[in-house]
Design an enzyme around this catalytic site. Structure first.
Site, PDB file in Angstrom:
ATOM      1  N   HIS A   1      -4.865  -3.809 -12.576  1.00 24.57           N
ATOM      2  CA  HIS A   1      -5.644  -4.698 -11.705  1.00 24.57           C
ATOM      3  C   HIS A   1      -6.239  -5.822 -12.546  1.00 24.57           C
ATOM      4  O   HIS A   1      -6.788  -5.559 -13.621  1.00 24.57           O
ATOM      5  CB  HIS A   1      -6.769  -3.911 -11.008  1.00 24.57           C
ATOM      6  CG  HIS A   1      -7.555  -4.757 -10.063  1.00 24.57           C
ATOM      7  ND1 HIS A   1      -7.064  -5.152  -8.835  1.00 24.57           N
ATOM      8  CD2 HIS A   1      -8.784  -5.332 -10.180  1.00 24.57           C
ATOM      9  CE1 HIS A   1      -7.967  -5.915  -8.238  1.00 24.57           C
ATOM     10  NE2 HIS A   1      -9.014  -6.043  -9.030  1.00 24.57           N
TER      11      HIS A   1
ATOM     12  N   VAL B   1       0.870  -1.177   0.000  1.00 27.96           N
ATOM     13  CA  VAL B   1       0.000   0.000   0.000  1.00 27.96           C
ATOM     14  C   VAL B   1       0.907   1.228   0.000  1.00 27.96           C
ATOM     15  O   VAL B   1       1.771   1.375   0.862  1.00 27.96           O
ATOM     16  CB  VAL B   1      -0.922   0.000   1.238  1.00 27.96           C
ATOM     17  CG1 VAL B   1      -1.743   1.285   1.295  1.00 27.96           C
ATOM     18  CG2 VAL B   1      -1.842  -1.220   1.218  1.00 27.96           C
TER      19      VAL B   1
ATOM     20  N   ASP C   1      -7.939   0.619  -5.466  1.00 29.38           N
ATOM     21  CA  ASP C   1      -8.554   0.393  -6.795  1.00 29.38           C
ATOM     22  C   ASP C   1      -9.706   1.363  -7.068  1.00 29.38           C
ATOM     23  O   ASP C   1     -10.668   1.007  -7.749  1.00 29.38           O
ATOM     24  CB  ASP C   1      -9.049  -1.061  -6.939  1.00 29.38           C
ATOM     25  CG  ASP C   1      -7.930  -2.072  -6.746  1.00 29.38           C
ATOM     26  OD1 ASP C   1      -6.793  -1.789  -7.146  1.00 29.38           O
ATOM     27  OD2 ASP C   1      -8.190  -3.156  -6.182  1.00 29.38           O
TER      28      ASP C   1
END
Length: 197
Positions: A110, A93, A151
């Site tokens: 993704h 992260v 996301d």
């Protein structure tokens, strides 16, 4: 010339797709100036070194706490002054200070069609396991800008991939990479490098 820093955690297949696209002229006006991994054993670092690209491991295990790691990671990034940061299978992260500093200049790939199968806990094989468990017929990949959510940043490109009846998570993961990720990530980088985004 767009200076790119690619962040990876594992094998670096998306990194390879970017390097191949640069070699083939599918990405123009761009060069990779550094590859950073949070994993010292990541094969992605070897891929970068074999192309003469600066490759650096910055592992959280080497720091007393997350704050120290975040500072070292940001310094490693700042050293090369990238115009674009590409998260290509990076399982860390990003610290808020990095997102703020490089706002609008960080993209991520993704392995699903956002907003489906994304957010906290959806990474790697877990995404494809969830896709198969849900029984959807179409999955794919998404390239998006990174913001402070997981996301949640603006979508740049998406590509759909068929889910087949006998798919396993591993087989589906490979098809999504080959048919979607390795195509749209280089395409998005080329668009950014040439002022199309």
């Amino acid at each position: 010339m767009l200076k790119i820093c690619v962040c990876v955690s594992g094998g670096g297949t998306n990194l390879q797709a970017i390097m191949d696209a640069i070699d083939a002229g599918k990405i123009t006006n761009a060069q990779i100036v550094r590859v950073i991994s949070n994993n010292r054993g990541a094969f992605a670092l070897e891929r970068a070194k074999s192309k003469g690209i600066d490759a650096v491991a910055v592992s959280p295990k080497d720091y007393e706490d997350r704050e120290d790691f975040n500072r070292a990671f940001l310094n490693c990034m700042d050293d090369v002054k990238p115009d674009l940061i590409v998260l290509a299978g990076f399982l860390v992260v990003l610290p808020p200070m990095m997102i703020k500093k490089y706002e609008g200049r960080i993209i991520n790939i993704h392995p699903a069609l956002i907003p489906s199968f994304c957010g906290k806990g959806f990474y790697g094989l877990k995404v494809h396991e969830a896709v198969l468990a849900r029984g959807v017929k179409i999955t794919g990949a998404t390239v998006h800008f990174v913001d402070e959510g997981t996301d949640t940043g603006p979508i740049i490109l998406q590509k759909a991939v068929e889910v087949r009846p006998n798919d396993t998570p591993e087989v589906l993961q490979q098809r999504v990479m080959e048919e979607a990720e390795w195509e749209i990530l280089p395409q998005a980088i080329n668009m950014i490098a040439n002022g199309l985004i």
